[in-house]
Write an enzyme that holds these catalytic residues in place. Structure first.
Site, PDB file in Angstrom:
ATOM      1  N   GLU A   1       0.852  -1.192   0.000  1.00  0.00           N
ATOM      2  CA  GLU A   1       0.000   0.000   0.000  1.00  0.00           C
ATOM      3  C   GLU A   1       0.884   1.237   0.000  1.00  0.00           C
ATOM      4  O   GLU A   1       1.744   1.393   0.867  1.00  0.00           O
ATOM      5  CB  GLU A   1      -0.920   0.013   1.218  1.00  0.00           C
ATOM      6  CG  GLU A   1      -1.735   1.277   1.403  1.00  0.00           C
ATOM      7  CD  GLU A   1      -2.531   1.656   0.165  1.00  0.00           C
ATOM      8  OE1 GLU A   1      -2.325   2.790  -0.335  1.00  0.00           O
ATOM      9  OE2 GLU A   1      -3.333   0.831  -0.317  1.00  0.00           O
TER      10      GLU A   1
ATOM     11  N   LEU B   1      -4.250   1.423   5.436  1.00  0.00           N
ATOM     12  CA  LEU B   1      -4.861   0.432   4.555  1.00  0.00           C
ATOM     13  C   LEU B   1      -6.311   0.822   4.261  1.00  0.00           C
ATOM     14  O   LEU B   1      -6.887   1.669   4.914  1.00  0.00           O
ATOM     15  CB  LEU B   1      -4.811  -0.939   5.219  1.00  0.00           C
ATOM     16  CG  LEU B   1      -3.423  -1.488   5.559  1.00  0.00           C
ATOM     17  CD1 LEU B   1      -3.545  -2.825   6.288  1.00  0.00           C
ATOM     18  CD2 LEU B   1      -2.562  -1.640   4.312  1.00  0.00           C
TER      19      LEU B   1
ATOM     20  N   THR C   1      -9.211   3.834  -1.466  1.00  0.00           N
ATOM     21  CA  THR C   1     -10.141   4.951  -1.634  1.00  0.00           C
ATOM     22  C   THR C   1     -11.433   4.722  -0.860  1.00  0.00           C
ATOM     23  O   THR C   1     -11.917   5.609  -0.162  1.00  0.00           O
ATOM     24  CB  THR C   1     -10.456   5.140  -3.130  1.00  0.00           C
ATOM     25  OG1 THR C   1      -9.277   5.568  -3.807  1.00  0.00           O
ATOM     26  CG2 THR C   1     -11.549   6.188  -3.327  1.00  0.00           C
TER      27      THR C   1
ATOM     28  N   THR D   1      -5.168  -1.773  -7.624  1.00  0.00           N
ATOM     29  CA  THR D   1      -4.806  -0.385  -7.305  1.00  0.00           C
ATOM     30  C   THR D   1      -5.958   0.602  -7.446  1.00  0.00           C
ATOM     31  O   THR D   1      -5.783   1.799  -7.191  1.00  0.00           O
ATOM     32  CB  THR D   1      -3.623   0.064  -8.187  1.00  0.00           C
ATOM     33  OG1 THR D   1      -3.865  -0.331  -9.541  1.00  0.00           O
ATOM     34  CG2 THR D   1      -2.342  -0.583  -7.705  1.00  0.00           C
TER      35      THR D   1
ATOM     36  N   SER E   1      -8.950   3.203  -8.530  1.00  0.00           N
ATOM     37  CA  SER E   1      -9.184   4.279  -9.497  1.00  0.00           C
ATOM     38  C   SER E   1      -9.022   5.633  -8.831  1.00  0.00           C
ATOM     39  O   SER E   1      -8.904   5.735  -7.608  1.00  0.00           O
ATOM     40  CB  SER E   1     -10.596   4.150 -10.084  1.00  0.00           C
ATOM     41  OG  SER E   1     -11.572   4.256  -9.047  1.00  0.00           O
TER      42      SER E   1
ATOM     43  N   GLU F   1     -26.027  17.819 -15.424  1.00  0.00           N
ATOM     44  CA  GLU F   1     -25.887  16.453 -15.937  1.00  0.00           C
ATOM     45  C   GLU F   1     -26.047  16.434 -17.459  1.00  0.00           C
ATOM     46  O   GLU F   1     -26.975  17.043 -18.000  1.00  0.00           O
ATOM     47  CB  GLU F   1     -26.922  15.544 -15.276  1.00  0.00           C
ATOM     48  CG  GLU F   1     -27.111  14.179 -15.914  1.00  0.00           C
ATOM     49  CD  GLU F   1     -25.831  13.358 -15.991  1.00  0.00           C
ATOM     50  OE1 GLU F   1     -25.600  12.751 -17.054  1.00  0.00           O
ATOM     51  OE2 GLU F   1     -25.062  13.335 -15.012  1.00  0.00           O
TER      52      GLU F   1
ATOM     53  N   GLY G   1     -17.136  10.697 -12.789  1.00  0.00           N
ATOM     54  CA  GLY G   1     -16.697   9.310 -12.791  1.00  0.00           C
ATOM     55  C   GLY G   1     -15.246   9.176 -12.361  1.00  0.00           C
ATOM     56  O   GLY G   1     -14.624  10.134 -11.886  1.00  0.00           O
TER      57      GLY G   1
ATOM     58  N   LEU H   1     -17.279  -0.794  -8.247  1.00  0.00           N
ATOM     59  CA  LEU H   1     -18.003  -0.992  -6.993  1.00  0.00           C
ATOM     60  C   LEU H   1     -17.118  -1.753  -6.013  1.00  0.00           C
ATOM     61  O   LEU H   1     -16.459  -2.726  -6.382  1.00  0.00           O
ATOM     62  CB  LEU H   1     -19.296  -1.789  -7.236  1.00  0.00           C
ATOM     63  CG  LEU H   1     -20.335  -1.142  -8.157  1.00  0.00           C
ATOM     64  CD1 LEU H   1     -21.405  -2.157  -8.543  1.00  0.00           C
ATOM     65  CD2 LEU H   1     -20.957   0.077  -7.482  1.00  0.00           C
TER      66      LEU H   1
ATOM     67  N   HIS I   1     -45.152  -8.085   8.996  1.00  0.00           N
ATOM     68  CA  HIS I   1     -45.948  -6.868   8.883  1.00  0.00           C
ATOM     69  C   HIS I   1     -45.943  -6.122  10.206  1.00  0.00           C
ATOM     70  O   HIS I   1     -46.109  -6.742  11.262  1.00  0.00           O
ATOM     71  CB  HIS I   1     -47.394  -7.220   8.504  1.00  0.00           C
ATOM     72  CG  HIS I   1     -48.309  -6.028   8.456  1.00  0.00           C
ATOM     73  ND1 HIS I   1     -48.279  -5.131   7.412  1.00  0.00           N
ATOM     74  CD2 HIS I   1     -49.268  -5.593   9.331  1.00  0.00           C
ATOM     75  CE1 HIS I   1     -49.186  -4.196   7.641  1.00  0.00           C
ATOM     76  NE2 HIS I   1     -49.797  -4.458   8.801  1.00  0.00           N
TER      77      HIS I   1
END
Length: 467
Positions: free
Chosen positions: A33, A38, A41, A143, A145, A203, A272, A320, A445
């Protein structure tokens, strides 16, 4: 020079989980690392802190806007942003300590520094104070992103910021402009909107969370707009210019080409992420990458260089944390001679806004494009007793099933506690359940999960009971 059976470069949820599984399988394992903690991201500046911020801001929002309806009179509620930030860091540190413990428990050797592959079985680790070299039989590249930006916009990390800096702000923005209406944009935008910021999301597409089922994006748009967030859909950002205390953002309306501009004190770039493969030495051993910068792997997640694997954000597929973890276990078990399997079509996508969002399986748009004969059933949370009790009535659950066999092909949810309750849908689809199977199962319920049962009833000859 120490020798290992497996060495993992990167300690995020793909890397550290893979290290644990390798060690469990009796492999002598090392993990490298480059940072001092540790977790990668996700743990340090992504999943965990963002969810901690979302949780804190949701509590504040409910105190300000909902408690009175429950008969709870709070005279005054104020945000101490520094104390809130400290709690987020405390949560992160606690989980970091947990990962440290797991490495020690499983006897994984931890190296701090930047790992570079020098030869197929040799890795150099350059730390602050020393440089070490180890040998290894197998290598797993994990590694992750880093945030992406638009070609014409420079992230200065002061006023034009990525998610890392947004989650470390020491003040509540007066006006936060967000470029991108995907997961990162709507989550962080939600945090500051709840805390009192004016939030504007710009967007490119005509819907939020464009990669998910279209109905989810439209509902999320309505829900967040009610919370005060303003949107500029179908707008292309053309420029962002920062000064000492503000940012001017320019965008073009894609339908009429009209230009507009916004002024705010911060601009979050949330378009992104891109694979992080800088200075790993891939070229030293000839590891191939594609046009997106992703490492090319086969069905076993092995690169074109035998014995070198890659997992998580550096390879194809959704970025993910839970996908990376599954791939980390998969590779460990392949190396140990087992025959594991990952069903990529059933890895869920989750968004922790309020209401929460999750999708698993195929979207309605994908199935129609493929020419599948389908039927759908939806049930709104406004007709669910538990949702009424908690005042969380925005959203619905939609079930898509094969028209002939009734097999569930996709489940798309937006509403309360979705991040936890979607798992029933994953289990059902893993065992290829029909909508009728879920419809005939007893659900407690009052619970939020009854909405899934009702949606399955709706998909089965329109038999929903409570609407």
């Amino acid at each position: 020079m120490e020798k290992f059976d497996v060495t993992i470069i990167g300690s995020g949820p793909g890397g550290y989980v893979s290290a644990i599984r390798c060690a469990q399988l009796g492999l002598k394992t090392a993990i490298i690392e480059r940072y001092s903690t540790l977790g990668g991201t996700c743990l340090n500046v992504g999943c965990i802190p963002s969810k901690a911020w979302l949780e804190a801001s949701e509590h504040y929002y409910k105190v300000k806007h909902q408690f009175e309806n429950f008969g709870i009179d709070v005279k005054e509620a104020n945000v101490d942003i520094l104390k809130m930030n400290q709690r987020v860091q405390d949560v992160v540190q606690e989980i970091i300590n947990g990962v440290d413990y797991l490495m020690k428990k499983n006897k994984v050797s931890v190296y701090e520094g930047h790992g570079t592959i020098k030869e197929k079985n040799t890795i150099e680790i350059k730390g602050e104070d020393k440089t070490e070299t180890i040998t290894t039989d197998k290598i797993i590249i994990a590694t992750g992103s880093k945030p992406a930006s638009l070609p014409n916009i420079k992230i200065d990390k002061k006023r034009i910021i990525p998610s890392t800096e947004a989650l470390a702000l020491q003040e509540i923005p007066k006006h936060l402009m967000v470029v991108g209406g995907g997961v990162i944009g709507v989550e962080i935008g939600s945090v500051f909107a709840r805390l009192g910021s004016k939030v504007s999301i710009v967007e490119y597409f005509d819907s939020l969370i464009a990669t998910m089922d279209g109905a989810l994006g439209h509902q999320l748009h309505r829900s967040l707009r009610k919370q005060g967030i303003e949107f500029y859909l179908q707008h292309k950002v053309t420029d962002a210019t920062a000064t000492d205390n503000k940012v001017e953002l320019k965008a073009e309306n894609l339908s009429d080409k009209e230009e507009m501009s916004l002024d705010g004190d911060y601009c979050l770039m949330a378009i992104g992420r891109k694979p992080y493969t800088t200075n790993l030495g891939l070229e030293n051993i000839g590891v191939e990458t594609n046009e997106k910068g992703q490492i090319t792997v086969d069905k076993n997640l092995e690169t074109n260089v035998k014995g070198v694997y890659a997992i998580g954000d550096v390879i194809r597929g959704a970025m993910l944390a839970h996908k990376a973890s599954e791939e980390g276990v998969f590779v460990a078990e392949r190396i140990a001679g087992q025959k594991p399997h990952i069903n990529y079509s059933l890895i869920p996508n989750i968004i922790y806004t309020q209401p929460e969002v999750a999708g698993v399986g195929s979207t309605e748009e994908e199935l129609k494009e493929a020419g599948r004969s389908i039927k759908t059933g939806s049930f709104p949370f406004k007709a669910n007793a538990r949702a009424k009790i908690s005042m969380d009535t925005d959203g619905f659950i939609k079930v898509i099933a094969d028209k002939q066999t009734d097999e569930i092909l996709g489940v798309h949810m937006i509403g309360p506690r979705i991040a936890d309750s979607y798992t029933e849908a994953v289990v059902a689809m893993e065992f290829r359940a029909a909508a009728e199977d879920i419809a005939r199962m007893s659900h407690g319920h009052p619970t939020f999960s009854e909405t899934f049962k009702e949606a399955c009833l709706a998909a089965t000859e329109d038999r929903a009971l409570h609407i």
